[in-house]
Design a protein around this motif. Structure first.
Motif, PDB file in Angstrom:
ATOM      1  N   VAL A 261       0.849  -1.187   0.000  1.00  0.00           N
ATOM      2  CA  VAL A 261       0.000   0.000   0.000  1.00  0.00           C
ATOM      3  C   VAL A 261       0.883   1.235   0.000  1.00  0.00           C
ATOM      4  CG1 VAL A 261      -1.780   1.287   1.251  1.00  0.00           C
ATOM      5  CG2 VAL A 261      -1.827  -1.224   1.246  1.00  0.00           C
ATOM      6  N   GLN A 262       0.542   2.192  -0.832  1.00  0.00           N
ATOM      7  CA  GLN A 262       1.299   3.442  -0.897  1.00  0.00           C
ATOM      8  C   GLN A 262       0.385   4.622  -0.626  1.00  0.00           C
ATOM      9  OE1 GLN A 262       2.979   4.525  -4.723  1.00  0.00           O
ATOM     10  NE2 GLN A 262       4.662   5.612  -3.727  1.00  0.00           N
ATOM     11  N   LEU A 263       0.795   5.454   0.314  1.00  0.00           N
ATOM     12  CA  LEU A 263       0.065   6.689   0.605  1.00  0.00           C
ATOM     13  C   LEU A 263       0.518   7.742  -0.396  1.00  0.00           C
ATOM     14  CD1 LEU A 263      -1.871   8.234   2.477  1.00  0.00           C
ATOM     15  CD2 LEU A 263       0.080   8.741   3.952  1.00  0.00           C
ATOM     16  N   ALA A 264      -0.264   7.920  -1.438  1.00  0.00           N
ATOM     17  CA  ALA A 264       0.176   8.713  -2.584  1.00  0.00           C
ATOM     18  C   ALA A 264       0.401  10.182  -2.239  1.00  0.00           C
ATOM     19  CB  ALA A 264      -0.849   8.582  -3.722  1.00  0.00           C
ATOM     20  N   GLU A 265      -0.323  10.717  -1.258  1.00  0.00           N
ATOM     21  CA  GLU A 265      -0.241  12.146  -0.958  1.00  0.00           C
ATOM     22  C   GLU A 265       0.808  12.499   0.090  1.00  0.00           C
ATOM     23  OE1 GLU A 265      -3.288  10.943  -1.565  1.00  0.00           O
ATOM     24  OE2 GLU A 265      -4.057  12.261  -3.120  1.00  0.00           O
ATOM     25  N   LEU A 266       1.592  11.522   0.541  1.00  0.00           N
ATOM     26  CA  LEU A 266       2.513  11.823   1.638  1.00  0.00           C
ATOM     27  C   LEU A 266       3.517  12.909   1.252  1.00  0.00           C
ATOM     28  CD1 LEU A 266       3.482  11.286   4.473  1.00  0.00           C
ATOM     29  CD2 LEU A 266       4.922   9.442   3.593  1.00  0.00           C
ATOM     30  N   HIS A 267       4.081  12.829   0.063  1.00  0.00           N
ATOM     31  CA  HIS A 267       5.057  13.841  -0.360  1.00  0.00           C
ATOM     32  C   HIS A 267       4.404  15.217  -0.410  1.00  0.00           C
ATOM     33  CE1 HIS A 267       8.451  15.682  -2.362  1.00  0.00           C
ATOM     34  NE2 HIS A 267       7.641  16.126  -3.316  1.00  0.00           N
ATOM     35  N   LEU A 268       3.171  15.282  -0.898  1.00  0.00           N
ATOM     36  CA  LEU A 268       2.465  16.567  -0.972  1.00  0.00           C
ATOM     37  C   LEU A 268       2.186  17.111   0.425  1.00  0.00           C
ATOM     38  CD1 LEU A 268       1.097  18.707  -2.716  1.00  0.00           C
ATOM     39  CD2 LEU A 268      -0.983  17.306  -2.687  1.00  0.00           C
ATOM     40  N   ILE A 269       1.820  16.228   1.353  1.00  0.00           N
ATOM     41  CA  ILE A 269       1.581  16.664   2.733  1.00  0.00           C
ATOM     42  C   ILE A 269       2.873  17.200   3.341  1.00  0.00           C
ATOM     43  CG2 ILE A 269       0.986  15.866   5.053  1.00  0.00           C
ATOM     44  CD1 ILE A 269      -0.931  13.874   3.730  1.00  0.00           C
ATOM     45  N   ASN A 270       3.979  16.503   3.104  1.00  0.00           N
ATOM     46  CA  ASN A 270       5.273  16.950   3.641  1.00  0.00           C
ATOM     47  C   ASN A 270       5.652  18.325   3.114  1.00  0.00           C
ATOM     48  OD1 ASN A 270       5.890  14.777   5.318  1.00  0.00           O
ATOM     49  ND2 ASN A 270       6.816  13.604   3.672  1.00  0.00           N
ATOM     50  N   THR A 271       5.519  18.521   1.811  1.00  0.00           N
ATOM     51  CA  THR A 271       5.941  19.785   1.212  1.00  0.00           C
ATOM     52  C   THR A 271       4.970  20.916   1.519  1.00  0.00           C
ATOM     53  OG1 THR A 271       4.843  19.128  -0.859  1.00  0.00           O
ATOM     54  CG2 THR A 271       7.194  18.665  -0.661  1.00  0.00           C
ATOM     55  N   SER A 272       3.703  20.609   1.762  1.00  0.00           N
ATOM     56  CA  SER A 272       2.704  21.652   2.004  1.00  0.00           C
ATOM     57  C   SER A 272       2.630  22.061   3.467  1.00  0.00           C
ATOM     58  CB  SER A 272       1.321  21.179   1.541  1.00  0.00           C
ATOM     59  OG  SER A 272       1.323  20.865   0.154  1.00  0.00           O
ATOM     60  N   PHE A 273       2.699  21.074   4.369  1.00  0.00           N
ATOM     61  CA  PHE A 273       2.464  21.370   5.783  1.00  0.00           C
ATOM     62  C   PHE A 273       3.635  21.017   6.680  1.00  0.00           C
ATOM     63  CE2 PHE A 273      -1.674  20.158   3.870  1.00  0.00           C
ATOM     64  CZ  PHE A 273      -2.255  21.418   3.882  1.00  0.00           C
ATOM     65  N   GLY A 274       4.694  20.442   6.128  1.00  0.00           N
ATOM     66  CA  GLY A 274       5.866  20.131   6.924  1.00  0.00           C
ATOM     67  C   GLY A 274       5.977  18.661   7.282  1.00  0.00           C
TER      68      GLY A 274
ATOM     69  N   ALA B 101       3.560  17.103   9.955  1.00  0.00           N
ATOM     70  CA  ALA B 101       2.251  16.699   9.437  1.00  0.00           C
ATOM     71  C   ALA B 101       2.364  15.384   8.680  1.00  0.00           C
ATOM     72  CB  ALA B 101       1.684  17.794   8.530  1.00  0.00           C
ATOM     73  N   GLY B 102       3.465  15.220   7.933  1.00  0.00           N
ATOM     74  CA  GLY B 102       3.679  13.955   7.238  1.00  0.00           C
ATOM     75  C   GLY B 102       3.829  12.794   8.199  1.00  0.00           C
ATOM     76  N   ASP B 103       4.521  13.038   9.319  1.00  0.00           N
ATOM     77  CA  ASP B 103       4.666  11.991  10.333  1.00  0.00           C
ATOM     78  C   ASP B 103       3.304  11.609  10.916  1.00  0.00           C
ATOM     79  OD1 ASP B 103       7.374  11.991   9.930  1.00  0.00           O
ATOM     80  OD2 ASP B 103       7.864  13.129  11.742  1.00  0.00           O
ATOM     81  N   LEU B 104       2.462  12.599  11.151  1.00  0.00           N
ATOM     82  CA  LEU B 104       1.114  12.305  11.649  1.00  0.00           C
ATOM     83  C   LEU B 104       0.340  11.457  10.643  1.00  0.00           C
ATOM     84  CD1 LEU B 104       0.070  15.774  13.151  1.00  0.00           C
ATOM     85  CD2 LEU B 104       0.691  13.714  14.403  1.00  0.00           C
ATOM     86  N   ALA B 105       0.529  11.754   9.350  1.00  0.00           N
ATOM     87  CA  ALA B 105      -0.159  10.976   8.317  1.00  0.00           C
ATOM     88  C   ALA B 105       0.336   9.533   8.293  1.00  0.00           C
ATOM     89  CB  ALA B 105       0.049  11.628   6.950  1.00  0.00           C
ATOM     90  N   VAL B 106       1.638   9.338   8.511  1.00  0.00           N
ATOM     91  CA  VAL B 106       2.193   7.988   8.547  1.00  0.00           C
ATOM     92  C   VAL B 106       1.615   7.207   9.722  1.00  0.00           C
ATOM     93  CG1 VAL B 106       4.305   6.664   8.977  1.00  0.00           C
ATOM     94  CG2 VAL B 106       4.323   8.541   7.332  1.00  0.00           C
ATOM     95  N   VAL B 107       1.582   7.843  10.896  1.00  0.00           N
ATOM     96  CA  VAL B 107       1.055   7.173  12.088  1.00  0.00           C
ATOM     97  C   VAL B 107      -0.420   6.837  11.906  1.00  0.00           C
ATOM     98  CG1 VAL B 107       0.565   7.454  14.541  1.00  0.00           C
ATOM     99  CG2 VAL B 107       2.744   8.226  13.616  1.00  0.00           C
ATOM    100  N   GLU B 108      -1.183   7.781  11.362  1.00  0.00           N
ATOM    101  CA  GLU B 108      -2.603   7.536  11.135  1.00  0.00           C
ATOM    102  C   GLU B 108      -2.808   6.409  10.126  1.00  0.00           C
ATOM    103  OE1 GLU B 108      -6.753   7.879  11.346  1.00  0.00           O
ATOM    104  OE2 GLU B 108      -5.155   8.599  12.669  1.00  0.00           O
ATOM    105  N   SER B 109      -1.978   6.383   9.086  1.00  0.00           N
ATOM    106  CA  SER B 109      -2.061   5.305   8.090  1.00  0.00           C
ATOM    107  C   SER B 109      -1.790   3.956   8.739  1.00  0.00           C
ATOM    108  CB  SER B 109      -1.059   5.555   6.961  1.00  0.00           C
ATOM    109  OG  SER B 109      -1.342   6.752   6.277  1.00  0.00           O
TER     110      SER B 109
END
Length: 276
Positions: free
Chosen positions: A111-124, A127-135
């Protein structure tokens, strides 16, 4: 004994048990005691005190070494952010699953979280770490106790599931990532609609853990192609086509390097007018 302020050594000549505190070499706080059963009539000597104190000191060092070894093992086998098994441990779990049965009853879903790079570049990165944990938590909820979820690094996760449930698991993964997420960023709460791609591979009798994971990763790469479904099942025929295209691309590049390509110009001539 429980941790706390280091208590004094107990060397009571009328007692059959002598003990000394085991202190942490880092904090100095008590982490236990070393106790020795002795003759109640034995005289308390400086040598006896030294032996008991040395034993307690060595026990403290051994406890610290054990704790450090456990921490190193934890970091080597588990991703510190998501607390999921790393690649090596996940592949070992796949190997165990394949060995448990004489018939292939295992499947792997990447499974690949396609928006992770966009989240990292947009919100830091936070925020990307939070997305990883939530995933990770959502994937664990999908798989339940009957499977294993691992993180292969970056935006990729791997799921080890039963063959009979793999298709349903892949559908539940897509459903789990459908609702919007609320990520608490430095700029305040942000709602994102995550998009995931998945590659599913069923084990064959000839597969080992590494080959089964490669198949699932190949299927995930195919999910990136235009017009592909969000979840793609590995197909050997499709792999053969990919290998052929890769070989052709390599051959063409070698032709360019070796000067083996020749371009001929053949103009079209209008016989009625003589124009090219």
């Amino acid at each position: 004994h429980g941790a706390g302020k280091t208590p004094p050594a107990l060397l009571d000549p009328e007692s059959s048990v002598w003990s000394a505190p085991v202190a942490s070499s880092q904090t100095g706080r008590s982490v236990g005691r070393v106790s020795v059963l002795v003759d109640p009539n034995r005289e308390v000597t400086d040598w006896g005190r030294e032996v008991l104190t040395s034993a307690a000191r060595l026990a403290g060092l051994a406890a610290e070494r054990r704790r450090s070894d456990l921490e190193i093992r934890q970091q080597a086998l588990y991703d510190p952010l998501s607390q999921l098994p790393r690649r090596g441990l996940f592949i070992d779990r796949v190997s165990q699953a394949l060995r448990r049965s004489t018939t292939p009853e295992t499947a792997v879903v990447f499974v690949q979280l396609a928006e992770l790079h966009l989240i990292n570049t947009s919100f830091g990165i936070d925020a990307g770490d939070l997305a990883v944990v939530e995933s990770a938590r959502r994937l664990e909820a999908v798989v339940g106790t009957g499977g294993t979820v691992g993180r292969f690094g970056g935006d990729e996760f791997a799921l080890l599931v039963d063959r009979a449930e793999a298709g349903d698991v892949a559908r539940r993964v897509q459903a789990a990532f459908g609702p919007a997420w609320e990520l608490r960023t430095s700029e305040g709460p942000v709602f994102v609609h995550p998009h995931v791609l998945a590659g599913l591979a069923y084990a064959d009798p000839v597969d080992d853990a590494a080959s089964l994971c490669r198949k699932a990763q190949s299927a995930l790469r195919w999910a990136h192609q235009p017009g592909a479904e969000a979840t793609v099942v590995y197909d050997e025929t499709r792999r053969a086509g990919s290998v052929e295209r890769l070989a052709l691309r390599g051959d063409l590049r070698q032709c360019v390097v070796k000067g083996e390509l020749r371009i001929d110009y053949q103009p079209k001539l209008d016989l009625a007018t003589g124009q090219i």
